[in-house]
Design a protein around this motif. Structure first.
Motif, short mmCIF file in Angstrom:
data_model
loop_
_atom_site.label_atom_id
_atom_site.label_comp_id
_atom_site.label_asym_id
_atom_site.label_seq_id
_atom_site.Cartn_x
_atom_site.Cartn_y
_atom_site.Cartn_z
N PHE A 70 0.79 -1.25 -0.08
CA PHE A 70 -0.07 -0.10 0.04
C PHE A 70 0.88 1.25 -0.09
N ALA A 71 2.08 1.36 0.55
CA ALA A 71 2.91 2.37 0.39
C ALA A 71 3.26 2.48 -1.13
N VAL A 72 3.52 1.58 -1.86
CA VAL A 72 3.62 1.66 -3.31
C VAL A 72 2.36 2.30 -4.05
N VAL A 73 1.37 1.90 -3.64
CA VAL A 73 0.06 2.63 -4.07
C VAL A 73 0.02 3.85 -3.64
N ASP A 74 0.27 4.22 -2.57
CA ASP A 74 0.00 5.69 -2.37
C ASP A 74 1.17 6.55 -2.96
N ALA A 75 2.20 5.98 -3.14
CA ALA A 75 3.21 6.80 -4.02
C ALA A 75 2.80 6.91 -5.48
N VAL A 76 2.31 5.93 -6.03
CA VAL A 76 1.79 5.87 -7.44
C VAL A 76 0.50 6.94 -7.42
N ILE A 77 -0.48 6.99 -6.61
CA ILE A 77 -1.58 7.93 -6.60
C ILE A 77 -0.96 9.28 -6.30
N ASP A 137 4.51 10.21 -7.54
CA ASP A 137 5.82 10.04 -7.24
C ASP A 137 6.50 8.68 -7.79
N VAL A 138 6.67 8.45 -8.96
CA VAL A 138 7.16 7.40 -9.71
C VAL A 138 8.17 6.92 -9.01
N ALA A 139 9.29 7.95 -8.61
CA ALA A 139 10.69 7.48 -8.01
C ALA A 139 10.56 6.51 -6.64
N THR A 140 9.70 7.35 -5.89
CA THR A 140 9.48 6.52 -4.36
C THR A 140 8.74 5.25 -4.47
N ALA A 141 7.81 5.30 -5.47
CA ALA A 141 7.11 4.03 -5.90
C ALA A 141 7.94 3.07 -6.28
N LEU A 142 8.84 3.20 -7.37
CA LEU A 142 9.84 2.21 -7.90
C LEU A 142 10.69 1.95 -6.85
N VAL A 143 11.24 2.73 -5.88
CA VAL A 143 12.12 2.19 -4.90
C VAL A 143 11.37 1.38 -4.04
N THR A 144 10.37 1.78 -3.45
CA THR A 144 9.53 0.94 -2.59
C THR A 144 9.16 -0.47 -3.06
N PRO A 203 4.40 -10.29 -6.27
CA PRO A 203 3.73 -9.47 -7.10
C PRO A 203 2.18 -9.65 -6.97
N VAL A 204 1.97 -10.81 -6.97
CA VAL A 204 0.17 -11.00 -6.86
C VAL A 204 -0.51 -10.05 -5.71
N PRO A 205 0.14 -10.06 -4.51
CA PRO A 205 -0.57 -9.38 -3.32
C PRO A 205 -0.60 -7.69 -3.65
N ILE A 206 0.73 -7.48 -4.27
CA ILE A 206 0.99 -5.93 -4.59
C ILE A 206 0.06 -5.51 -5.72
N VAL A 207 -0.21 -6.35 -6.52
CA VAL A 207 -1.27 -5.84 -7.68
C VAL A 207 -2.76 -5.98 -7.04
N ALA A 208 -2.75 -6.66 -6.05
CA ALA A 208 -4.10 -6.85 -5.58
C ALA A 208 -4.25 -5.49 -4.60
N ALA A 209 -3.23 -5.07 -4.09
CA ALA A 209 -3.30 -3.75 -3.47
C ALA A 209 -3.87 -2.68 -4.20
N PHE A 210 -3.38 -2.63 -5.33
CA PHE A 210 -3.85 -1.63 -6.43
C PHE A 210 -5.08 -1.85 -6.67
N ALA A 211 -5.51 -3.04 -6.98
CA ALA A 211 -6.98 -3.39 -7.17
C ALA A 211 -7.98 -2.96 -6.35
N MET A 212 -7.56 -3.20 -5.07
CA MET A 212 -8.38 -2.89 -3.96
C MET A 212 -8.77 -1.44 -3.86
N ARG A 213 -7.74 -0.61 -3.83
CA ARG A 213 -7.52 0.79 -3.69
C ARG A 213 -8.32 1.55 -4.94
#
Length: 327
Positions: A210-217, A220-227, A238-248
């Protein structure tokens, strides 16, 4: 009268000629599909994987896909969206069940939300050698055993207090709970205690996904990619990471169409006031068109990380770049 087939949990899945993945808990259904694919690939790396959308199925496709090839490679045929099965699919599956093809594993996923395909489901449940994977939403009292099972898979131990704290913090979403367990297990050493959980998720701090999702929204692509890269380097799936995007983004889509104040919209949508308030803030960076594009990109990434593409890590990084650029 034919005997009923075994009903098992996702963690008990093993290869069988016909597998019915049934229930509304998509996270557990995804787990079952991933485990089955991994086991079949271990048996034979030359496994051919074919994905079929039950709602788009045309007559005769199953026979063509399942038929042995020139080199007789094993096949995994995954039929998604069984609740929208066409008449042609139902008829073809019924014929197939009478004589399953050697070396082919047919998996049919149905969430049970409609009775569409009932004749097909009943037939599967009477097919010798078939299995049914039960993927229903877990009740609150089933979450503690679930967390214990997740910890066993990660070869970690936790105190009862730590497990209770994780359940308290993440009980509303099983995918989020699983990701939280994974992160605290990977990012800490020794026995996981209640204090570790309270410190790690102080104030209900969101997981790495969800920290990745927050940075994307936030764009902040740099922070998102580093995280994201840190998460992947420490073993995040990767599956639950994409699931976090889907939920948000599902949440954003729901709120985008809601009128009234935050409290009124929250009651209508079954959400908390703060969730609606935050979603409306996040929506300022999106138009209806870019929100639709984002949801389509997430659906594509979800398909990719579940086996449609060879490199799930690249697929999720591509998603991050796409969404960060749009926001």
């Amino acid at each position: 009268m034919a005997a009923s087939i075994p009903k098992i949990g996702w963690e008990q899945v093993s290869p069988a000629p016909v597998v019915l993945v049934f229930g509304k808990e998509s996270f557990l259904a995804d787990r079952a599909m991933q485990r089955l694919r991994a086991l079949l690939l271990m048996e034979d790396p030359e496994l051919e994987i074919h994905d079929v959308d039950a709602g788009q199925y045309v007559d005769g496709a199953l026979e063509l896909i399942a038929s042995p090839s020139l080199f007789d490679e094993p096949r995994l045929v995954r039929v998604e969206n069984g609740v929208k099965a066409t008449d042609a699919l139902i008829a073809d599956v019924l014929r197939y069940l009478a004589s399953p093809v050697d070396g082919t594993t047919l998996v049919i996923r149905h969430d049970g939300s409609t009775v569409r395909g009932k004749k097909m489901l009943d037939a599967i449940r009477k097919t010798p050698g078939a299995i049914e994977v039960v993927c229903q939403p877990l009740k609150r009292d089933e979450l503690v055993p679930f967390v214990r099972g997740e910890l066993r898979l990660l070869e970690r131990e936790a105190t009862p207090g730590a497990i209770a704290a994780l359940v308290d913090a993440f009980h509303s979403d099983i995918a989020e709970l699983a990701n939280a367990v994974r992160q605290v297990a990977l990012d800490t050493q020794g026995e996981v205690t209640e204090q570790v959980v309270r410190t790690y998720y102080s104030g209900r701090v969101e997981t790495t996904a969800f920290a990745v999702v927050d940075a994307v929204i936030a764009g902040d692509v740099a922070t998102a990619l580093v995280t994201l890269r840190h998460a992947i380097a420490t073993g995040a799936d990767p599956v639950p990471i994409v699931a976090a995007f889907a939920m948000r983004f599902r949440q954003l889509a729901k709120v985008s169409g809601a009128g009234g104040g935050d409290s009124q919209a929250a009651r209508q949508l079954g959400m908390q006031d703060w969730q609606v308030r935050n979603a409306r803030k996040d929506l300022r960076g999106y138009t209806d068109a870019t929100l639709c594009e984002a949801i389509e990109a997430i659906a594509h990434a979800d398909h990719a990380v579940k086996g449609a593409e060879r490199d799930p890590h690249y697929a999720v990084e591509r998603l991050v770049r796409q969404l960060a650029a749009r926001s």
